[in-house]
Design a protein around this motif. Structure first.
Motif, PDB file in Angstrom:
ATOM      1  N   ALA A 156     -84.782  63.725   8.876  1.00 23.32           N
ATOM      2  CA  ALA A 156     -83.436  63.458   8.828  1.00 23.32           C
ATOM      3  C   ALA A 156     -82.656  63.769   7.539  1.00 23.32           C
ATOM      4  CB  ALA A 156     -83.520  61.683   8.646  1.00 23.32           C
ATOM      5  N   GLY A 157     -83.174  64.388   6.552  1.00 21.55           N
ATOM      6  CA  GLY A 157     -82.465  64.891   5.630  1.00 21.55           C
ATOM      7  C   GLY A 157     -82.206  63.826   4.527  1.00 21.55           C
ATOM      8  N   LEU A 158     -81.417  64.345   3.562  1.00 20.38           N
ATOM      9  CA  LEU A 158     -80.759  63.334   2.452  1.00 20.38           C
ATOM     10  C   LEU A 158     -79.397  63.385   1.973  1.00 20.38           C
ATOM     11  CD1 LEU A 158     -84.032  63.561  -0.275  1.00 20.38           C
ATOM     12  CD2 LEU A 158     -83.169  61.353   1.053  1.00 20.38           C
ATOM     13  N   PRO A 159     -78.771  62.454   1.850  1.00 26.24           N
ATOM     14  CA  PRO A 159     -77.605  62.660   1.029  1.00 26.24           C
ATOM     15  C   PRO A 159     -77.549  63.057  -0.155  1.00 26.24           C
ATOM     16  CG  PRO A 159     -77.787  60.294   2.003  1.00 26.24           C
ATOM     17  CD  PRO A 159     -79.101  60.903   2.070  1.00 26.24           C
ATOM     18  N   ASN A 160     -76.413  63.648  -0.651  1.00 31.64           N
ATOM     19  CA  ASN A 160     -76.241  64.186  -2.069  1.00 31.64           C
ATOM     20  C   ASN A 160     -76.597  62.913  -2.787  1.00 31.64           C
ATOM     21  OD1 ASN A 160     -73.685  62.746  -1.805  1.00 31.64           O
ATOM     22  ND2 ASN A 160     -72.728  64.835  -1.504  1.00 31.64           N
ATOM     23  N   THR A 161     -76.479  63.101  -4.187  1.00 31.10           N
ATOM     24  CA  THR A 161     -76.551  62.013  -5.336  1.00 31.10           C
ATOM     25  C   THR A 161     -75.602  60.955  -5.045  1.00 31.10           C
ATOM     26  OG1 THR A 161     -77.533  63.834  -6.578  1.00 31.10           O
ATOM     27  CG2 THR A 161     -76.940  61.699  -7.535  1.00 31.10           C
ATOM     28  N   LEU A 162     -74.318  61.271  -5.036  1.00 34.30           N
ATOM     29  CA  LEU A 162     -73.377  60.208  -4.758  1.00 34.30           C
ATOM     30  C   LEU A 162     -73.347  59.658  -3.625  1.00 34.30           C
ATOM     31  CD1 LEU A 162     -70.912  59.404  -6.196  1.00 34.30           C
ATOM     32  CD2 LEU A 162     -69.547  60.901  -4.968  1.00 34.30           C
ATOM     33  N   GLU A 237     -72.716  51.798   9.722  1.00 27.75           N
ATOM     34  CA  GLU A 237     -71.898  52.811  10.052  1.00 27.75           C
ATOM     35  C   GLU A 237     -71.474  53.863   8.748  1.00 27.75           C
ATOM     36  OE1 GLU A 237     -71.309  54.231  13.021  1.00 27.75           O
ATOM     37  OE2 GLU A 237     -72.638  52.606  13.858  1.00 27.75           O
ATOM     38  N   PRO A 238     -71.328  53.421   7.627  1.00 26.42           N
ATOM     39  CA  PRO A 238     -70.867  54.148   6.315  1.00 26.42           C
ATOM     40  C   PRO A 238     -72.245  54.850   5.988  1.00 26.42           C
ATOM     41  CG  PRO A 238     -70.070  51.805   6.109  1.00 26.42           C
ATOM     42  CD  PRO A 238     -70.912  51.797   7.335  1.00 26.42           C
ATOM     43  N   ILE A 239     -73.403  54.243   5.944  1.00 24.00           N
ATOM     44  CA  ILE A 239     -74.704  54.843   5.650  1.00 24.00           C
ATOM     45  C   ILE A 239     -74.805  56.006   6.660  1.00 24.00           C
ATOM     46  CG2 ILE A 239     -77.326  54.675   5.393  1.00 24.00           C
ATOM     47  CD1 ILE A 239     -76.900  51.796   4.384  1.00 24.00           C
ATOM     48  N   ARG A 240     -74.778  55.759   7.820  1.00 20.16           N
ATOM     49  CA  ARG A 240     -74.812  56.750   8.886  1.00 20.16           C
ATOM     50  C   ARG A 240     -73.832  58.011   8.592  1.00 20.16           C
ATOM     51  NH1 ARG A 240     -75.202  53.900  14.045  1.00 20.16           N
ATOM     52  NH2 ARG A 240     -77.370  53.597  13.672  1.00 20.16           N
ATOM     53  N   TYR A 241     -72.692  57.634   8.408  1.00 21.97           N
ATOM     54  CA  TYR A 241     -71.737  58.826   8.040  1.00 21.97           C
ATOM     55  C   TYR A 241     -72.200  59.595   6.820  1.00 21.97           C
ATOM     56  CZ  TYR A 241     -67.208  61.131   8.067  1.00 21.97           C
ATOM     57  OH  TYR A 241     -66.171  61.944   7.981  1.00 21.97           O
ATOM     58  N   VAL A 242     -72.666  58.877   6.033  1.00 22.38           N
ATOM     59  CA  VAL A 242     -73.034  59.494   4.604  1.00 22.38           C
ATOM     60  C   VAL A 242     -74.214  60.563   4.871  1.00 22.38           C
ATOM     61  CG1 VAL A 242     -73.861  59.342   2.244  1.00 22.38           C
ATOM     62  CG2 VAL A 242     -71.894  58.047   3.307  1.00 22.38           C
ATOM     63  N   SER A 246     -71.586  65.542   4.512  1.00 26.83           N
ATOM     64  CA  SER A 246     -71.510  65.617   3.165  1.00 26.83           C
ATOM     65  C   SER A 246     -70.366  65.562   2.614  1.00 26.83           C
ATOM     66  CB  SER A 246     -72.221  66.976   2.746  1.00 26.83           C
ATOM     67  OG  SER A 246     -71.545  68.315   3.393  1.00 26.83           O
ATOM     68  N   ASP A 247     -69.162  65.839   3.289  1.00 27.45           N
ATOM     69  CA  ASP A 247     -67.852  65.733   2.734  1.00 27.45           C
ATOM     70  C   ASP A 247     -67.112  64.257   2.978  1.00 27.45           C
ATOM     71  OD1 ASP A 247     -67.758  65.948   5.563  1.00 27.45           O
ATOM     72  OD2 ASP A 247     -66.074  67.536   5.536  1.00 27.45           O
ATOM     73  N   SER A 251     -61.675  57.438   2.563  1.00 27.54           N
ATOM     74  CA  SER A 251     -60.558  57.497   3.854  1.00 27.54           C
ATOM     75  C   SER A 251     -61.181  57.744   5.083  1.00 27.54           C
ATOM     76  CB  SER A 251     -59.435  58.281   3.376  1.00 27.54           C
ATOM     77  OG  SER A 251     -59.591  59.534   3.141  1.00 27.54           O
ATOM     78  N   SER A 252     -62.599  58.301   5.155  1.00 22.81           N
ATOM     79  CA  SER A 252     -63.195  58.914   6.145  1.00 22.81           C
ATOM     80  C   SER A 252     -63.370  57.794   7.377  1.00 22.81           C
ATOM     81  CB  SER A 252     -64.750  59.608   5.773  1.00 22.81           C
ATOM     82  OG  SER A 252     -64.463  60.401   5.202  1.00 22.81           O
ATOM     83  N   ILE A 253     -63.030  58.064   8.688  1.00 27.81           N
ATOM     84  CA  ILE A 253     -63.445  57.316   9.597  1.00 27.81           C
ATOM     85  C   ILE A 253     -64.937  56.905   9.904  1.00 27.81           C
ATOM     86  CG2 ILE A 253     -62.500  56.532  11.856  1.00 27.81           C
ATOM     87  CD1 ILE A 253     -59.784  57.902  11.531  1.00 27.81           C
ATOM     88  N   VAL A 254     -65.403  55.863   9.711  1.00 25.23           N
ATOM     89  CA  VAL A 254     -66.823  55.875  10.029  1.00 25.23           C
ATOM     90  C   VAL A 254     -67.196  55.024  11.365  1.00 25.23           C
ATOM     91  CG1 VAL A 254     -67.394  55.721   7.504  1.00 25.23           C
ATOM     92  CG2 VAL A 254     -66.978  53.772   8.611  1.00 25.23           C
TER      93      VAL A 254
END
Length: 291
Positions: A156-162, A237-242, A246-247, A251-254
């Motif tokens: 599933a991969g990993l988000p970046n540190t932020l 939804e925010p966790i899924r979007y992150v 990566s960008d 203001s990203s629509i989740v």
């Protein structure tokens, strides 16, 4: 002939240094001792933590295999069901652990230990509540780390540190609100049987009435409205979007709700509002019980 002793400024400063804010230090000491007690209980019976780690990993493996042949594009472009499911498992595991937060307090009530604490000369009886919140939050983060690691191993991969920091913040906001409600129930219900019944009745309906297992567009319209009223959806939804972008930004629509678009910042604000409402709901009961 009596003489009057006047301490010097140096001696007064030393006394001030030796005597810090006693109320705050006593509160921290009480909270630390009660938190340590909960971890000692966990150390003696680690099956709760082990089961809390194994169960979500089984969800990842079994549900990921069950829907691996789902139609292409159902969960998004080039998105596997394992990638889609990871956020739901993280949130639902944290939610389940926080929902059980009231059980230790309820057992303390039934065995009489809570009464001993209430008659003890504590600096603040709210240390009982804070200790339970710290304990449950720590367990939730341990489970989250295990799920994130397993998701990465399954592809599933990993988000970046932020992004990982944002995942931790979302889990924290959800856990605090649900833990507050669970602790409020533990002081309101007559016994642990009733509390367990509430947990069972609440658990699965909130899971299926959220976006943990399927996207919002896959649901009938009435269930879409129910899912957008579910706090779990605003954590999932925010966790899924992150995970998938990566960008990302606030203001990203989740989520595309039936009533409009939900941005990442709006989802965080809704989770924070959920925490405030939960604390306001339980505060009168806690004040009456701990008085």
């Amino acid at each position: 002939m009596s003489t009057t002793f006047t301490p010097s400024k140096t001696e007064l400063n030393k006394r001030t240094e030796i005597q810090p804010n006693s109320a705050l230090s006593d509160f921290l000491q009480e909270t630390g001792a009660l938190t340590r007690r909960l971890f000692i209980q966990l150390q003696r019976r680690p099956s709760t933590l082990i089961a809390g780690i194994i169960q979500p990993i089984m969800w990842l493996v079994l549900f990921g295999a069950l829907f691996q042949n789902a139609p292409q594009g159902l969960f998004g472009t080039d998105v596997t069901y394992g990638q889609f499911l990871g956020a739901g498992v993280i949130v639902f595991t944290a939610f389940g652990g926080a929902l059980n937060a009231g059980l230790p307090v309820m057992f303390d009530r039934e065995f009489g230990f809570l009464n001993r604490l209430l008659v003890a000369p504590l600096a603040s009886r709210f240390s009982i509540v804070v200790a339970s919140a710290i304990f449950i939050t720590t367990l939730s983060f341990i489970q989250t780390v295990a799920i994130v690691t397993m998701s990465a191993l399954l592809g599933a991969g990993l988000p970046n540190t932020l992004g990982l920091g944002l995942v931790g913040l979302i889990v924290l906001l959800l856990v605090l609100g649900v833990t507050a409600l669970s602790l409020g129930l533990s002081f309101s219900l007559p016994g642990h049987i009733e509390l367990i019944a509430v947990i069972f009745v609440t658990n699965l309906p909130l899971l299926f009435a959220s976006t943990a297992l399927v996207p919002l567009s896959f649901m009938p319209l009435w269930l879409q409205w129910v899912a957008t009223l579910n706090p779990l959806s605003y954590a999932i939804e925010p966790i899924r979007y992150v995970y998938l972008h990566s960008d990302w930004s606030l203001s990203s629509i989740v989520m595309q709700a039936p009533w409009g678009s939900v941005t990442l910042g709006a989802a965080l604000l809704l989770l924070l509002s959920f925490d405030v409402v939960a604390l306001l709901i339980i505060q009168p009961k806690l004040r009456r019980t701990l008085a």
